[in-house]
Design an enzyme around this catalytic site. Structure first.
Site, mmCIF file in Angstrom:
data_model
loop_
_atom_site.group_PDB
_atom_site.id
_atom_site.type_symbol
_atom_site.label_atom_id
_atom_site.label_comp_id
_atom_site.label_asym_id
_atom_site.label_seq_id
_atom_site.Cartn_x
_atom_site.Cartn_y
_atom_site.Cartn_z
ATOM 1 N N HIS A 226 0.782 -1.217 -0.014
ATOM 2 C CA HIS A 226 0.116 -0.040 -0.171
ATOM 3 C C HIS A 226 0.919 1.200 0.065
ATOM 4 C CE1 HIS A 226 0.484 0.183 4.642
ATOM 5 N NE2 HIS A 226 0.471 1.530 4.265
ATOM 6 N N ASP A 279 -0.745 -7.418 1.565
ATOM 7 C CA ASP A 279 -0.097 -6.115 1.587
ATOM 8 C C ASP A 279 1.528 -6.271 1.711
ATOM 9 O OD1 ASP A 279 0.498 -3.535 1.752
ATOM 10 O OD2 ASP A 279 -0.582 -3.120 3.753
ATOM 11 N N GLY A 378 2.695 6.308 8.823
ATOM 12 C CA GLY A 378 4.158 6.898 8.513
ATOM 13 C C GLY A 378 4.952 5.590 8.842
ATOM 14 N N SER A 380 4.175 2.675 8.113
ATOM 15 C CA SER A 380 3.930 1.606 7.064
ATOM 16 C C SER A 380 4.952 0.984 6.391
ATOM 17 C CB SER A 380 2.981 2.350 6.201
ATOM 18 O OG SER A 380 1.566 2.607 6.900
#
Length: 439
Positions: A226, A279, A378, A380
């Site tokens: 993502h 993901d 952030g 991620s």
């Protein structure tokens, strides 16, 4: 009688002298058949260059035991490759389907990027042979094969050498645990595998921080798919930094990399569908000089977990990154932070904390004690690491959650153990897609 003895001794000495002279002449002829130490052979691996006395224009290399070839460049005893095999000079000549490789000097390869006709072919290991080589830094040695009318690059049937020294993955310079949201400042030595991913904005001509990631191999960073939803996967738009302690400052600990390729999982569900299944993404990195990451106190790889590893519920793990310290904050943290979180029961997370349609077995949940610590926006793509057998392993990738450190809303992470074969197959085949000959 004395005269006869004197004559016999004199004749014997003459014969012996003549025989010695003949022996010296024979040795001289053998030695003078060629000149040694000729400078124009480019002999490698201790080979000696010779040129024949009568044919001074003909030079060749005398190779030591274990080496062969025009320049002693072929290692006749090597049966495995180290790292990505760019230095492999052995004699394996078949691909994984037991098909014979084409010789690098084959006319069929004259229009292909790599062949024996290149100026630097000797340095690349190419020549008048069909042995597997890796002239362009792929994942392992390869060769061209002929299938009907098609010429194809293909990986070779060759194993990586067993490392005599244990991998240093998952080991840090010091092992202090820091007690992101409500986390503490972390020295980069405590999280030397963390990568920071930036997007280069052509409009502002500046690097914009996008996501975190984890160094799983000197040439590969693992992150979340993502992270590329908004800006796309054009690798030329991204930069990766390793050994970085502050977002807005640089120092001599850092290593900077361009991105050669971004591979997102083909089954990733886009953000707007409300699901973050699969993901996960890979980034192949290389410096401006063409090198991958160099290990130091500030840059190390994180271990990938064993495929069957299932950590117990409530196991304490760590999450780190430059994310917001509060969901309402306008800016990301400028300094690397880390926090402890505990793994949460899959059934509890799926059935009580979130909608069962959103959490599946490709995910793992973790949260802080009394919901005071968590990953946040952030963070991620960054690592969720857990200790196993004395080393830190990458158990999860920061994926999604509702809010930050919100009660009964733990962070949800991509479960890395579910994707080990995907990671391995993509790293191995990254450069080996079939294509037609160059125009």
């Amino acid at each position: 009688m004395r005269l006869l003895i004197l004559i016999s001794l004199t004749l014997g000495a003459l014969v012996t002298s003549q025989e010695s002279a003949l022996t010296r002449q024979r040795l001289h002829k053998l030695r003078s058949k060629y000149k040694s130490g000729h400078p124009d052979c480019n002999c490698l691996n201790g080979g000696t260059c010779i040129s024949y006395q009568l044919f001074s224009q003909i030079n060749r290399c005398l190779c030591p035991k274990g080496y062969d070839g025009e320049h002693c460049e072929i290692d006749t005893e090597s049966q495995c490759y180290k790292e990505d095999g760019q230095d492999y000079r052995g004699t394996v000549s078949k691909n994984e389907e037991n098909e014979e490789c084409l010789s690098w000097d084959s006319p069929s390869l004259s229009r292909w990027p790599y062949n024996a006709g290149l100026r630097n072919s000797l340095q690349l290991g190419l020549g008048k042979h069909n042995y597997c080589r890796n002239p362009n830094g792929r994942s392992k040695p390869w060769c061209y094969i002929k299938k009907g009318y098609r010429t194809l690059p293909t990986v070779c049937d060759i194993q990586q050498c067993h490392r005599e020294i244990d991998s240093t993955c998952g080991q840090r310079s010091f092992s202090k645990y820091f007690k992101i949201v409500s986390g503490s400042i972390a020295a980069i030595e405590s999280q030397p595998w963390i990568a920071t991913i930036f997007y280069y904005s052509k409009r502002t001509e500046k690097n914009v921080f996008v996501c975190g990631g984890s160094l799983i191999d000197p040439c590969w960073v693992l992150t979340a798919a993502h992270c590329f939803s908004a800006r796309g996967t054009d690798s030329s738009d991204y930069r990766v930094f390793l050994g970085k302690s502050k977002l807005d400052a640089t120092d001599d600990k850092e290593q900077t990399f361009q991105v050669e390729q971004i591979i997102t999982h083909e089954g990733y569900m886009e953000e707007n569908t409300g699901s973050y299944n699969n993901d996960i993404a890979l980034m192949r990195i290389k410096s401006a000089s063409g090198h991958c990451a160099a290990e130091s106190d500030y840059v190390k790889t994180i271990c990938l977990p064993a495929e069957n590893l299932v950590m117990r519920d409530n196991t304490q793990c760590e999450v780190s990154g430059y994310g917001k310290e509060n969901n309402l904050d306008l800016y990301y943290s400028k300094i690397l932070k880390t926090a402890n979180v505990n793994l949460i029961s899959q059934s509890l997370c799926r059935d009580e904390y979130y909608d069962p349609n959103k959490v599946n077995d490709n995910m793992v949940c973790a949260g802080g004690v009394q919901w005071k610590t968590d990953s946040c926006k952030g963070d991620s793509g960054g690592p969720l690491i857990c200790e196993h057998n004395g080393r830190m392993s990458l158990y999860g990738i920061v994926s999604w959650g509702e809010g930050c450190a919100k009660e009964n809303r733990p962070g949800v992470y991509t479960r890395v153990t579910r994707y080990l074969s995907w990671i391995d197959s993509n790293i191995r085949r990254v450069h080996f897609k079939s294509r037609g000959p160059p125009k």
